[in-house]
Motif scaffolding. Sequence first.
Motif, PDB file in Angstrom:
ATOM      1  N   PHE A  16      -9.105   0.080   0.478  1.00  0.00           N
ATOM      2  CA  PHE A  16      -7.677  -0.220   0.576  1.00  0.00           C
ATOM      3  C   PHE A  16      -6.937   0.080  -0.725  1.00  0.00           C
ATOM      4  CE2 PHE A  16      -7.987  -1.565   4.798  1.00  0.00           C
ATOM      5  CZ  PHE A  16      -6.684  -1.620   5.293  1.00  0.00           C
ATOM      6  N   ALA A  17      -7.641   0.071  -1.849  1.00  0.00           N
ATOM      7  CA  ALA A  17      -6.999   0.479  -3.104  1.00  0.00           C
ATOM      8  C   ALA A  17      -6.565   1.940  -3.015  1.00  0.00           C
ATOM      9  CB  ALA A  17      -7.942   0.268  -4.283  1.00  0.00           C
ATOM     10  N   VAL A  18      -7.357   2.763  -2.351  1.00  0.00           N
ATOM     11  CA  VAL A  18      -6.980   4.172  -2.159  1.00  0.00           C
ATOM     12  C   VAL A  18      -5.906   4.277  -1.080  1.00  0.00           C
ATOM     13  CG1 VAL A  18      -7.796   6.482  -1.531  1.00  0.00           C
ATOM     14  CG2 VAL A  18      -9.252   4.988  -2.919  1.00  0.00           C
ATOM     15  N   LEU A  19      -6.121   3.614   0.063  1.00  0.00           N
ATOM     16  CA  LEU A  19      -5.155   3.687   1.172  1.00  0.00           C
ATOM     17  C   LEU A  19      -3.756   3.234   0.770  1.00  0.00           C
ATOM     18  CD1 LEU A  19      -7.170   2.306   4.231  1.00  0.00           C
ATOM     19  CD2 LEU A  19      -6.256   4.621   3.968  1.00  0.00           C
ATOM     20  N   THR A  20      -3.665   2.263  -0.126  1.00  0.00           N
ATOM     21  CA  THR A  20      -2.354   1.720  -0.484  1.00  0.00           C
ATOM     22  C   THR A  20      -1.772   2.344  -1.746  1.00  0.00           C
ATOM     23  OG1 THR A  20      -3.393  -0.144  -1.635  1.00  0.00           O
ATOM     24  CG2 THR A  20      -2.795  -0.472   0.686  1.00  0.00           C
ATOM     25  N   ASP A  21      -2.462   3.334  -2.305  1.00  0.00           N
ATOM     26  CA  ASP A  21      -1.931   4.090  -3.445  1.00  0.00           C
ATOM     27  C   ASP A  21      -1.235   5.329  -2.899  1.00  0.00           C
ATOM     28  OD1 ASP A  21      -1.369   5.588  -5.683  1.00  0.00           O
ATOM     29  OD2 ASP A  21      -3.450   5.748  -6.353  1.00  0.00           O
ATOM     30  N   GLY A  22       0.046   5.207  -2.652  1.00  0.00           N
ATOM     31  CA  GLY A  22       0.801   6.312  -2.064  1.00  0.00           C
ATOM     32  C   GLY A  22       0.735   7.596  -2.865  1.00  0.00           C
ATOM     33  N   TRP A  23       0.623   7.486  -4.174  1.00  0.00           N
ATOM     34  CA  TRP A  23       0.560   8.687  -5.022  1.00  0.00           C
ATOM     35  C   TRP A  23      -0.739   9.456  -4.826  1.00  0.00           C
ATOM     36  CZ3 TRP A  23       4.801  10.604  -6.823  1.00  0.00           C
ATOM     37  CH2 TRP A  23       5.888   9.766  -7.092  1.00  0.00           C
ATOM     38  N   SER A  24      -1.769   8.822  -4.254  1.00  0.00           N
ATOM     39  CA  SER A  24      -3.061   9.493  -4.076  1.00  0.00           C
ATOM     40  C   SER A  24      -3.145  10.329  -2.802  1.00  0.00           C
ATOM     41  CB  SER A  24      -4.191   8.458  -4.058  1.00  0.00           C
ATOM     42  OG  SER A  24      -4.251   7.768  -2.817  1.00  0.00           O
ATOM     43  N   TYR A  25      -2.195  10.211  -1.895  1.00  0.00           N
ATOM     44  CA  TYR A  25      -2.331  10.816  -0.567  1.00  0.00           C
ATOM     45  C   TYR A  25      -2.568  12.324  -0.600  1.00  0.00           C
ATOM     46  CZ  TYR A  25      -1.758   6.770   2.418  1.00  0.00           C
ATOM     47  OH  TYR A  25      -1.977   5.609   3.088  1.00  0.00           O
ATOM     48  N   ALA A  26      -1.943  13.030  -1.497  1.00  0.00           N
ATOM     49  CA  ALA A  26      -2.136  14.492  -1.538  1.00  0.00           C
ATOM     50  C   ALA A  26      -3.557  14.862  -1.947  1.00  0.00           C
ATOM     51  CB  ALA A  26      -1.127  15.139  -2.481  1.00  0.00           C
ATOM     52  N   PRO A  52       2.931  -0.623   0.327  1.00  0.00           N
ATOM     53  CA  PRO A  52       2.782  -0.272   1.735  1.00  0.00           C
ATOM     54  C   PRO A  52       3.354  -1.309   2.709  1.00  0.00           C
ATOM     55  CG  PRO A  52       0.760  -1.274   1.016  1.00  0.00           C
ATOM     56  CD  PRO A  52       1.721  -1.305  -0.158  1.00  0.00           C
ATOM     57  N   GLN A  53       4.406  -1.972   2.347  1.00  0.00           N
ATOM     58  CA  GLN A  53       5.012  -2.937   3.264  1.00  0.00           C
ATOM     59  C   GLN A  53       5.706  -2.190   4.403  1.00  0.00           C
ATOM     60  OE1 GLN A  53       4.322  -6.193   3.059  1.00  0.00           O
ATOM     61  NE2 GLN A  53       3.037  -5.497   1.353  1.00  0.00           N
ATOM     62  N   PRO A  54       5.727  -2.776   5.616  1.00  0.00           N
ATOM     63  CA  PRO A  54       6.366  -2.116   6.753  1.00  0.00           C
ATOM     64  C   PRO A  54       7.807  -1.716   6.447  1.00  0.00           C
ATOM     65  CG  PRO A  54       5.057  -3.953   7.512  1.00  0.00           C
ATOM     66  CD  PRO A  54       5.076  -4.033   5.998  1.00  0.00           C
ATOM     67  N   GLY A  55       8.142  -0.494   6.870  1.00  0.00           N
ATOM     68  CA  GLY A  55       9.481   0.050   6.682  1.00  0.00           C
ATOM     69  C   GLY A  55       9.634   0.904   5.437  1.00  0.00           C
ATOM     70  N   PHE A  56       8.662   0.894   4.547  1.00  0.00           N
ATOM     71  CA  PHE A  56       8.741   1.686   3.319  1.00  0.00           C
ATOM     72  C   PHE A  56       7.924   2.967   3.459  1.00  0.00           C
ATOM     73  CE2 PHE A  56      10.067  -2.509   2.223  1.00  0.00           C
ATOM     74  CZ  PHE A  56      11.177  -2.261   1.431  1.00  0.00           C
ATOM     75  N   SER A  57       8.306   3.981   2.667  1.00  0.00           N
ATOM     76  CA  SER A  57       7.798   5.335   2.899  1.00  0.00           C
ATOM     77  C   SER A  57       7.236   6.013   1.660  1.00  0.00           C
ATOM     78  CB  SER A  57       8.935   6.228   3.428  1.00  0.00           C
ATOM     79  OG  SER A  57       9.445   5.727   4.635  1.00  0.00           O
ATOM     80  N   PRO A 105      -3.261  -6.575   4.872  1.00  0.00           N
ATOM     81  CA  PRO A 105      -4.120  -6.272   3.726  1.00  0.00           C
ATOM     82  C   PRO A 105      -5.611  -6.387   4.062  1.00  0.00           C
ATOM     83  CG  PRO A 105      -2.276  -7.608   3.024  1.00  0.00           C
ATOM     84  CD  PRO A 105      -2.225  -7.556   4.535  1.00  0.00           C
ATOM     85  N   LEU A 106      -6.338  -5.367   3.633  1.00  0.00           N
ATOM     86  CA  LEU A 106      -7.792  -5.279   3.775  1.00  0.00           C
ATOM     87  C   LEU A 106      -8.263  -5.206   5.226  1.00  0.00           C
ATOM     88  CD1 LEU A 106      -8.894  -7.773   0.991  1.00  0.00           C
ATOM     89  CD2 LEU A 106      -8.367  -5.331   0.805  1.00  0.00           C
ATOM     90  N   ARG A 144     -12.924  12.839   2.113  1.00  0.00           N
ATOM     91  CA  ARG A 144     -12.210  12.808   0.833  1.00  0.00           C
ATOM     92  C   ARG A 144     -11.878  11.376   0.420  1.00  0.00           C
ATOM     93  NH1 ARG A 144      -7.807  17.751   1.453  1.00  0.00           N
ATOM     94  NH2 ARG A 144      -9.322  19.391   1.976  1.00  0.00           N
ATOM     95  N   LEU A 145     -11.423  10.575   1.370  1.00  0.00           N
ATOM     96  CA  LEU A 145     -11.114   9.175   1.101  1.00  0.00           C
ATOM     97  C   LEU A 145     -12.369   8.439   0.631  1.00  0.00           C
ATOM     98  CD1 LEU A 145      -9.273   6.641   1.274  1.00  0.00           C
ATOM     99  CD2 LEU A 145      -9.873   6.515   3.681  1.00  0.00           C
TER     100      LEU A 145
END
Length: 145
Positions: A16-26, A43-48, A71-72, A135-136
């Motif tokens: 979840f540390a990876v999943l919730t790090d938006g900067w890591s997605y690429a 990663p709260q609902p409604g945010f992008s 979470p988790l 990759r994840l």
Amino acid sequence: MSENERLIHASVEDVFAVLTDGWSYASWVVGASRIRDVEANWPQPGFSIHHSVGSWPLLIDDTTTVEAYEPLRLLRLRVRAWPTGEGIVEFEATDTYGECHLVMRERTAKGPAALIPDQVIDPVLHLRNAETLQRLALLAEGRKP
């Protein structure tokens, strides 16, 4: 709906540390080429996450928005890549003796891609998502001490 699962040799917390790090997605989402911005409350609902898909010079700028977050346990995203369409991607995690059993589900939701029959698109999504989970896993497993 395409569904992939993988036992990741890392804790649910590390996954979840990876999943919730938006900067890591690429670095782990197949097809994502760059992250342009991550909204402060992700990663709260409604945010992008504001991302680009494709390869230069044919880049599509769009967004991925959180639909649900526990979470988790669960992260559900609405992924946009117009003009091809939108999809729903869900990650569901279970602790399995200190490791993470992760299920990834994806389905098309809107747009031209939604017109493609499941029996045609699901095998393509399955292959792409197997590599995404690989990759994840490498990133999450690399977080271990």
